[in-house]
Design an enzyme around this catalytic site. Structure first.
Site, PDB file in Angstrom:
ATOM      1  N   PRO A   1      42.486  46.443  41.432  1.00  0.00           N
ATOM      2  CA  PRO A   1      43.468  45.324  41.342  1.00  0.00           C
ATOM      3  C   PRO A   1      43.680  45.165  40.176  1.00  0.00           C
ATOM      4  O   PRO A   1      42.749  44.929  39.334  1.00  0.00           O
ATOM      5  CB  PRO A   1      42.855  44.397  42.454  1.00  0.00           C
ATOM      6  CG  PRO A   1      41.508  44.788  42.709  1.00  0.00           C
ATOM      7  CD  PRO A   1      41.072  45.875  41.978  1.00  0.00           C
TER       8      PRO A   1
ATOM      9  N   ASP B   1      49.060  43.265  41.086  1.00  0.00           N
ATOM     10  CA  ASP B   1      49.249  41.901  41.675  1.00  0.00           C
ATOM     11  C   ASP B   1      50.760  41.594  41.244  1.00  0.00           C
ATOM     12  O   ASP B   1      50.872  40.871  40.427  1.00  0.00           O
ATOM     13  CB  ASP B   1      48.277  41.120  41.534  1.00  0.00           C
ATOM     14  CG  ASP B   1      48.518  39.463  42.181  1.00  0.00           C
ATOM     15  OD1 ASP B   1      49.704  39.456  42.784  1.00  0.00           O
ATOM     16  OD2 ASP B   1      47.457  38.793  41.987  1.00  0.00           O
TER      17      ASP B   1
ATOM     18  N   ASP C   1      39.239  45.368  37.193  1.00  0.00           N
ATOM     19  CA  ASP C   1      39.478  46.015  35.979  1.00  0.00           C
ATOM     20  C   ASP C   1      38.685  45.458  34.692  1.00  0.00           C
ATOM     21  O   ASP C   1      39.001  46.221  33.499  1.00  0.00           O
ATOM     22  CB  ASP C   1      41.171  45.956  35.820  1.00  0.00           C
ATOM     23  CG  ASP C   1      41.547  44.458  35.626  1.00  0.00           C
ATOM     24  OD1 ASP C   1      40.591  43.444  35.736  1.00  0.00           O
ATOM     25  OD2 ASP C   1      42.761  44.351  35.513  1.00  0.00           O
ATOM     26  N   ASP C   2      37.948  44.639  34.979  1.00  0.00           N
ATOM     27  CA  ASP C   2      37.316  44.061  33.795  1.00  0.00           C
ATOM     28  C   ASP C   2      35.601  44.710  33.733  1.00  0.00           C
ATOM     29  O   ASP C   2      35.039  44.195  32.879  1.00  0.00           O
ATOM     30  CB  ASP C   2      37.434  42.330  33.777  1.00  0.00           C
ATOM     31  CG  ASP C   2      36.956  41.901  34.799  1.00  0.00           C
ATOM     32  OD1 ASP C   2      36.902  42.672  36.045  1.00  0.00           O
ATOM     33  OD2 ASP C   2      36.751  40.731  34.757  1.00  0.00           O
TER      34      ASP C   2
ATOM     35  N   GLU D   1      33.024  40.250  50.205  1.00  0.00           N
ATOM     36  CA  GLU D   1      32.297  41.481  50.504  1.00  0.00           C
ATOM     37  C   GLU D   1      31.500  41.229  51.795  1.00  0.00           C
ATOM     38  O   GLU D   1      31.536  42.367  52.272  1.00  0.00           O
ATOM     39  CB  GLU D   1      31.281  41.608  49.270  1.00  0.00           C
ATOM     40  CG  GLU D   1      31.890  41.600  47.624  1.00  0.00           C
ATOM     41  CD  GLU D   1      32.271  40.324  47.199  1.00  0.00           C
ATOM     42  OE1 GLU D   1      32.378  39.295  47.851  1.00  0.00           O
ATOM     43  OE2 GLU D   1      32.420  40.288  46.033  1.00  0.00           O
TER      44      GLU D   1
HETATM   45  N1  UDP Z   1      43.219  39.974  40.075  1.00  0.00           N
HETATM   46  C1  UDP Z   1      44.464  40.035  40.474  1.00  0.00           C
HETATM   47  N2  UDP Z   1      45.381  39.042  40.535  1.00  0.00           N
HETATM   48  C2  UDP Z   1      44.848  37.784  40.273  1.00  0.00           C
HETATM   49  C3  UDP Z   1      43.379  37.690  39.632  1.00  0.00           C
HETATM   50  C4  UDP Z   1      42.847  38.869  39.470  1.00  0.00           C
HETATM   51  O1  UDP Z   1      44.924  41.134  40.864  1.00  0.00           O
HETATM   52  O2  UDP Z   1      45.714  36.904  40.274  1.00  0.00           O
HETATM   53  C5  UDP Z   1      42.172  40.974  40.001  1.00  0.00           C
HETATM   54  C6  UDP Z   1      41.763  41.327  38.392  1.00  0.00           C
HETATM   55  O3  UDP Z   1      42.505  42.100  37.760  1.00  0.00           O
HETATM   56  C7  UDP Z   1      40.446  41.912  38.835  1.00  0.00           C
HETATM   57  C8  UDP Z   1      40.091  41.384  40.342  1.00  0.00           C
HETATM   58  O4  UDP Z   1      41.290  40.874  41.005  1.00  0.00           O
HETATM   59  O5  UDP Z   1      40.493  43.362  38.838  1.00  0.00           O
HETATM   60  C9  UDP Z   1      38.894  40.383  40.350  1.00  0.00           C
HETATM   61  O6  UDP Z   1      39.576  39.409  39.180  1.00  0.00           O
HETATM   62  P1  UDP Z   1      38.408  38.792  38.077  1.00  0.00           P
HETATM   63  O7  UDP Z   1      38.164  39.862  37.036  1.00  0.00           O
HETATM   64  O8  UDP Z   1      39.460  37.655  37.294  1.00  0.00           O
HETATM   65  O9  UDP Z   1      37.423  38.054  39.103  1.00  0.00           O
HETATM   66  P2  UDP Z   1      35.956  37.557  38.755  1.00  0.00           P
HETATM   67  O10 UDP Z   1      35.529  38.503  37.514  1.00  0.00           O
HETATM   68  O11 UDP Z   1      35.891  36.311  38.600  1.00  0.00           O
HETATM   69  O12 UDP Z   1      35.323  38.145  40.128  1.00  0.00           O
HETATM   70 MN    MN Z   2      35.850  40.232  37.121  1.00  0.00          MN
END
Ligand code: UDP
Ligand code: MN
Length: 245
Positions: free
Chosen positions: A10, A41, A108-109, A195
């Site tokens: 995502p 998204d 993605d991060d 999960e």
């Molecule tokens: N993401 C998305 N829409 C949003 C926020 C996050 O598609 O409004 C995606 C983001 O790119 C990532 C995943 O959802 O691939 C998880 O988000 P994030 O890394 O911000 O969450 P965390 O690291 O807090 O679990």
């Molecule tokens: Mn993340």
């Protein structure tokens, strides 16, 4: 033939998005028999993501679905609709495929080692492994005794039935096809429980396959990218061109 690794990513528009996806592509390009499902998204597929995918050298499918506005707030799980869109595509487009596959949810991060993909490829039903830098600890991991998962090493909500991050498991495509209704849930689901809610629908703790040397190695890290500092952005009259960043 070895199974195809399908990664569902995502992603959403923000200053660091292209950098994130570039780093991911640089990893995934090195993985054989790999298929990247990138789910924006967004109500439309963007030109930025489209062009990046077209030139990335990774087999891919570009999808999009917008998160309803009411779910775009703190306290709501992220990317539920996007992960489900990836599952829907696989069920529609790979049900008739003779190729075996394993599905992994790759935000993605995060940071992914190449070794992780060897582990993923060998998952017969549902595989689990440690995740680094998550849950307020150096790592979380499944606890393994005599080759079986018996519990979870975690600092956060140890009552979760499957106390793993999204990056800590993969599912054989066959299991997803045999459980056609298994999905990520908005209703009744709290952040951090996605999960568990999902895995409950397709497996039991006894059935989990411990990977990464009986869950003693960290091969994926829940890294998070700092928000870009754009305080000095301005409409500078001297800048005559638009550059995609
Ligand atoms: N993401 C998305 N829409 C949003 C926020 C996050 O598609 O409004 C995606 C983001 O790119 C990532 C995943 O959802 O691939 C998880 O988000 P994030 O890394 O911000 O969450 P965390 O690291 O807090 O679990
Ligand atoms: Mn993340």
């Amino acid at each position: 033939l070895v199974p195809v690794v399908y990664c569902i990513t995502p992603t959403y528009s923000r200053a660091v998005q292209k950098a994130e996806l570039t780093r991911l592509a640089n990893t995934f390009r090195q993985v054989p028999r790999f298929h990247w499902l990138v789910v924006e998204d967004s109500g439309q597929k963007t030109a930025l993501v489209g062009a990046l995918l077209a030139g990335c050298g990774v087999a891919h499918t570009h999808l999009n679905v917008a998160t309803p506005r009411r779910f775009k707030r703190a306290g709501q799980p992220r990317a539920t609709e996007q992960r489900n869109e990836g599952l829907k595509w696989l069920r529609r487009n790979r049900a008739a495929s003779r190729d075996r596959g394993v599905v992994f949810f790759a935000d993605d991060d995060n940071t992914y080692s190449l070794e992780l993909f060897h582990e993923i490829r060998s998952v017969r039903q549902v595989g689990v492994w440690p995740v680094g830098l998550v849950g307020g600890r150096r790592y979380e991991r499944p606890l393994v005794e005599r080759g079986r998962v018996v519990g979870w090493y975690t600092g956060w909500r140890p009552d979760r039935p499957f106390a793993t991050d999204m990056a800590g498991f993969a599912v054989n495509l066959e299991v997803l096809l045999l459980n056609p209704k298994a999905m990520f849930k908005r209703r009744g689901s709290q952040p951090g429980m996605q999960e568990s809610d999902f895995l409950k629908q397709i497996t039991t703790m006894e059935e989990l396959e411990p990977k990464a040397d009986n869950c003693t190695k960290v091969l994926v890290w829940h890294t998070r990218t700092e928000k870009a500092n754009l305080v000095n952005e301005s409409r500078d009259k001297q800048e005559k061109i638009y550059i995609e960043v």
